[in-house]
Design an enzyme around this catalytic site. Structure first.
Site, PDB file in Angstrom:
ATOM      1  N   ALA A 147       0.842  -1.196   0.000  1.00  0.00           N
ATOM      2  CA  ALA A 147       0.000   0.000   0.000  1.00  0.00           C
ATOM      3  C   ALA A 147       0.872   1.239   0.000  1.00  0.00           C
ATOM      4  CB  ALA A 147      -0.930   0.006   1.209  1.00  0.00           C
ATOM      5  N   LYS A 204       7.618   4.989  14.624  1.00  0.00           N
ATOM      6  CA  LYS A 204       7.875   5.120  16.066  1.00  0.00           C
ATOM      7  C   LYS A 204       6.635   5.468  16.874  1.00  0.00           C
ATOM      8  CE  LYS A 204      12.238   7.431  14.889  1.00  0.00           C
ATOM      9  NZ  LYS A 204      11.826   7.728  13.505  1.00  0.00           N
ATOM     10  N   VAL A 263      14.853   3.086  16.831  1.00  0.00           N
ATOM     11  CA  VAL A 263      16.010   3.775  17.404  1.00  0.00           C
ATOM     12  C   VAL A 263      17.272   3.254  16.712  1.00  0.00           C
ATOM     13  CG1 VAL A 263      17.310   4.291  19.495  1.00  0.00           C
ATOM     14  CG2 VAL A 263      14.840   3.896  19.633  1.00  0.00           C
ATOM     15  N   ALA A 316      18.138   3.222  13.515  1.00  0.00           N
ATOM     16  CA  ALA A 316      17.987   2.590  12.185  1.00  0.00           C
ATOM     17  C   ALA A 316      18.314   1.100  12.283  1.00  0.00           C
ATOM     18  CB  ALA A 316      18.854   3.302  11.153  1.00  0.00           C
ATOM     19  N   LEU A 342      20.967  -0.296  13.709  1.00  0.00           N
ATOM     20  CA  LEU A 342      21.841  -0.680  14.828  1.00  0.00           C
ATOM     21  C   LEU A 342      21.097  -1.602  15.803  1.00  0.00           C
ATOM     22  CD1 LEU A 342      23.595   2.713  15.696  1.00  0.00           C
ATOM     23  CD2 LEU A 342      24.528   0.777  14.401  1.00  0.00           C
ATOM     24  N   GLU A 391      13.384  14.322   8.068  1.00  0.00           N
ATOM     25  CA  GLU A 391      11.999  14.117   7.673  1.00  0.00           C
ATOM     26  C   GLU A 391      11.643  15.175   6.614  1.00  0.00           C
ATOM     27  OE1 GLU A 391      10.052  11.752   8.723  1.00  0.00           O
ATOM     28  OE2 GLU A 391      11.215  10.954  10.393  1.00  0.00           O
ATOM     29  N   ASP A 401      11.651  13.865  17.559  1.00  0.00           N
ATOM     30  CA  ASP A 401      12.064  12.526  17.105  1.00  0.00           C
ATOM     31  C   ASP A 401      12.988  11.871  18.142  1.00  0.00           C
ATOM     32  OD1 ASP A 401      12.114  10.511  14.941  1.00  0.00           O
ATOM     33  OD2 ASP A 401      14.239  11.005  14.854  1.00  0.00           O
ATOM     34  N   LYS A 417      12.442   8.478  20.554  1.00  0.00           N
ATOM     35  CA  LYS A 417      13.421   7.401  20.638  1.00  0.00           C
ATOM     36  C   LYS A 417      13.856   7.144  22.084  1.00  0.00           C
ATOM     37  CE  LYS A 417      15.271   8.235  15.989  1.00  0.00           C
ATOM     38  NZ  LYS A 417      16.429   8.712  15.186  1.00  0.00           N
TER      39      LYS A 417
END
Length: 811
Positions: A500, A575, A605, A607, A609, A663, A674, A678
């Site tokens: 989608a 998130k 959090v 990406a 990692l 973003e 953001d 996190k």
């Protein structure tokens, strides 16, 4: 000597009969050929008989169509010099049949005996045609040697009489004998009877057993017994070998490869059965014998199902300890000609449930209520009721015997996929475990069992991906590149069944081809909304489902609870859910745990990692996280690493957006929102109850720059450039750098701009990298450090991909 049976599809067309001719004439030893009526003819005979009984003259048209079909077959398979003879023989049969139809039309009534006579002509005529199509074949009439007696209005074979006649008839049989299956005669009256649907298989087995044949071959239009119904399970495959018990169990529960009673005569004479395909004779087929076989690692051989189940329950405390209740149940059902294929009884004896066909449900309930009328009025039996339109599934395999954990694995697998078991049964032989579920769950149940018990070549994950922007698009590219490798090396098939975008959605149960998914979505996609997405996923009711959210949409995040409640795992790059109200976070985690599905959000959090997984490992092993210090915004780190005498703050922000680190609205990053999300997620995963409002903020851009429109922001943010450059020069003179740091200590959280010197681990953090220092009871003096790429579509997509793979439990 061999007995070969050819089904209706084999003799249903010119090409089919020519294939039969080729197969038979290639045989080296004497053979008896048993044939069914031409495909569909038995149903046509019933139809014409009913039309005639109703006084409907269109029966004549249907009758002529049937005659002409047989004539065309004769023209196609019988040699020219024999056609007139065969036409005359067949026409004589049709003349008799026409007279019977005429009589039915005149008296407007039809008895069971007349119906039995009418349907017998199908096999009689087809056997005449096949006999004359094959060189040197001789015709035998099965009605002269298969004898039956009537029991409960069913025709039961009298083996003693039939075997004696068969041995006499075939004592000096020619090389090739042909007879029709299905048909028989009553041992006392000599009236024509039949062996029921699938009776041609039974005829062949009776002949094979009576004559001690070397093998019975059943030829049809399938390559053999399949591990499951190939119309439902795409990767079902042919089972090479089965024991008689396994074949019987699979046949009883819906595998229509062989008629169940067929196995009985050959089993007792230890005559093997081979299932072969008339149209693919080179295929090995399935070999059935007394010998147990198969890989020890595969506990079950196959799955069979009946999608026409009614479950009748007799319930009452008055049944407990009372001898003869079950006797009465089965006696009255037998008296009414009702076959029971499943029995499930509570050990307390207060409930007995039996599985019958839907068509028998009302009759069975009425008969049982009549039988137990006194007990019902006395309250000893509460009620007798039926649940209709259910499905029964059976898993079958000799290797299940004495193998611990099979039932646990079966019901655990069903439970994790949200499939409710209404009743279950297992005999002491441990060859078959059967259960009843609702019909709408049948496809899902078959697929997940086939997958779970390694009957499938691959384990399948069915993926619904929402959001095909930078992260989602990159994820699809990674899946496409890895699909073949995962299948060959790990036995895992990633099947993307739903995609989608912001504007359209596309769902395909068999999977969407990723080579051109953009075009497919554009041309075949339909209107999209969160509600439509959720409804479509739930309606598909597909097994091993994973919902992947690569959006930043609150509305999509709101779907997680419903999806997990319906046993669909969730992987989120989004998130919003994990950082929402603490109670919502707890509910999502609890639902995942309770339903046995996964809720994974590693990429929320850092990406790609492994921060959250590492924290969970520490906590699950008994450690306690006391403090965390982290640079969690790849965007902000990029900005502070990029600012220089040549690059102003406003330009660095624009560069972060253009590099897709930020973003689309960079104020989300600059406001610290953001990072706060996190940090809240990390604090919660560390075991602390934290809300976003609890985080102390020390921002570096004044609030007024966040209050207007995005256009206003880009217009006014250059006002900060001079001040930031002045501060940057002073900072550089001290040998320090800016880092936007998130800190959690014993549940107290704050975010803000900090100055770090060259000795600090955060000082040399390059580009858009992230870093986190975790202080625990074990890692106290020297905190654990995780560092690496913390932003970017490809690494975030890789992290999402890793979460998807972890659901399959492969390494």
């Amino acid at each position: 000597m061999k007995v070969l049976k050819f089904g209706g599809t084999s003799v249903g067309s010119v090409n089919g009969i020519l294939s039969v001719k080729k197969i038979v004439e290639a045989q080296k030893e004497p053979v008896i050929i048993v044939v069914s009526a031409l495909s569909g003819i038995t149903d046509e005979l019933y139809k014409v008989a009913n039309l005639a009984c109703e006084g409907n003259l269109t029966y004549l048209t249907q009758y002529e169509l049937m005659v002409n079909r047989h004539k065309k077959v004769i023209d196609g398979v019988v040699p020219q010099n024999k056609r007139t003879e065969v036409f005359n023989l067949v026409q004589a049969q049709f003349t008799d049949l026409s007279n019977i139809f005429r009589g039915v039309y005149l008296i407007k009534d039809i008895s069971t005996k007349i119906i039995d006579t009418i349907v017998s002509y199908g096999e009689t005529i087809s056997s005449i045609i096949v006999t004359h199509a094959i060189n040197n074949a001789v015709h035998f009439d099965a009605r002269t040697f298969i004898k039956t007696e009537n029991q409960f209005d069913k025709h039961i074979v009298d083996f003693e009489i039939s075997n004696a006649i068969i041995r006499e008839k075939f004592a000096n049989a020619p090389q090739i004998c042909v007879c029709g299956g299905f048909v028989s005669t009553d041992r006392n009256t000599n009236f024509i009877t039949n062996l029921g649907r699938g009776g041609s298989d039974y005829t062949a087995a009776i002949l094979a057993a009576a004559l001690h044949a070397s093998i019975l071959e059943i030829w049809s239009d399938v390559d053999g017994f399949m591990t499951a119904d190939p119309r439902i399970i795409n990767n079902a495959y042919v089972i090479e070998k089965l024991s008689f018990i396994e074949a019987m169990e699979l046949s009883n529960f819906g595998a229509k490869v062989i008629y169940p009673p067929t196995i009985f005569p050959v089993f007792h004479q230890n005559i093997p059965v081979k299932i072969k395909n008339t149209f693919n004779p080179e295929a090995e087929g399935t070999y059935i014998s007394r010998e147990k076989s198969g890989e020890a690692a595969k506990a079950i051989k196959g799955i069979s199902s009946i999608n026409d189940t009614s479950l009748i329950t007799v319930q009452g405390l008055g049944m407990v300890g009372v001898i003869g209740v079950n006797h009465r149940i089965f006696r009255v059902l037998a008296k009414n000609g009702i076959s029971v294929f499943l029995v499930s009884q509570a050990s307390s004896e207060n409930t007995t449930s039996i599985g019958v066909r839907n068509a028998d449900s009302a009759i069975a309930v009425e008969a049982l209520r009549k039988e137990f009328a006194y007990e019902i009025t006395q309250g000893e039996i509460n009620d007798i009721f039926s649940e209709d339109d259910l499905a029964t599934v059976a898993i079958v395999g000799d290797n299940m015997k004495r193998t611990p954990g099979i039932a646990g694995k079966l019901f655990g697998t069903l439970g994790r996929n949200g499939i409710n078991v209404i009743a279950c049964a297992q005999g002491a032989s441990e060859t078959n475990i059967s259960f009843v579920t609702d019909r709408k769950s049948l496809r899902k149940a078959l697929n997940v069992i086939h997958d779970s018990f390694f009957l499938s070549e691959y384990q399948v994950l069915n993926i619904f991906l929402i959001g095909i922007g930078t992260v989602g698009g990159s994820l699809l590219d990674q899946i496409k590149k890895q699909q073949t490798k995962l299948m060959t090396q790990n036995g895992l098939k990633l099947n993307v069944v739903g995609i989608a975008s912001e504007f359209k959605m596309l769902f395909e149960r068999e999977g969407i081809k990723l080579e051109n998914y953009v075009d497919e979505l554009e041309t075949k996609g339909v209107q999209v909304s969160p509600e439509l997405i959720c409804n479509e996923i739930l309606n598909m009711n597909i097994f091993n489902s994973v919902f992947v959210d690569c959006t930043a949409s609150p509305q999509i995040a709101d779907l997680y609870q419903t999806l997990m409640q319906n046993n669909i795992s969730v992987v989120a790059a989004n998130k919003i859910a994990a950082s929402s109200a603490f109670q919502n976070y707890v509910n999502l985690k609890d639902t995942a745990r309770r339903k046995g599905v996964k809720y994974l959000f590693e990429t929320n959090v850092g990406a790609g990692l492994p921060i959250i997984n590492t924290m969970n490992s520490l906590i699950n092993s008994g450690d306690h996280i006391q403090k965390m210090e982290a640079v969690l915004s790849g965007t902000l780190n990029f900005i502070f690493n990029t600012i220089s005498s040549d690059i102003t703050l406003s330009k660095a922000i624009l560069m972060a957006k253009e590099a897709r680190f930020a973003e689309p609205d960079p104020r989300i990053d600059l406001s610290g929102k953001d990072v706060i999300r996190k940090l809240v997620i990390l604090a919660r995963e560390a075991g602390y109850k934290v809300e976003q409002e609890d985080v102390v903020k020390n921002l570096f851009i004044p609030d007024k720059y966040f209050s207007g429109s995005l256009y206003d922001f880009w217009k006014t943010v250059p006002e900060l450039d001079a001040e930031f450059e002045q501060k940057r020069l002073a900072l550089a003179a001290q040998g320090k750098r800016w880092r936007f740091v998130a800190t959690m200590e014993n549940g107290n959280c704050q975010v803000g701009l900090q100055e770090v010197d060259s000795l600090h681990p955060f000082y040399d953090l390059q580009g858009s990298n992230n870093i986190i220092l975790i202080t625990t009871e074990r890692y106290n003096e020297y905190p654990m450090m995780i560092k690496g790429y913390g932003a970017g579509a490809s690494v975030t997509a890789a992290g999402v991909f890793s979460d998807i793979i972890s659901i399959a439990n492969i390494r």
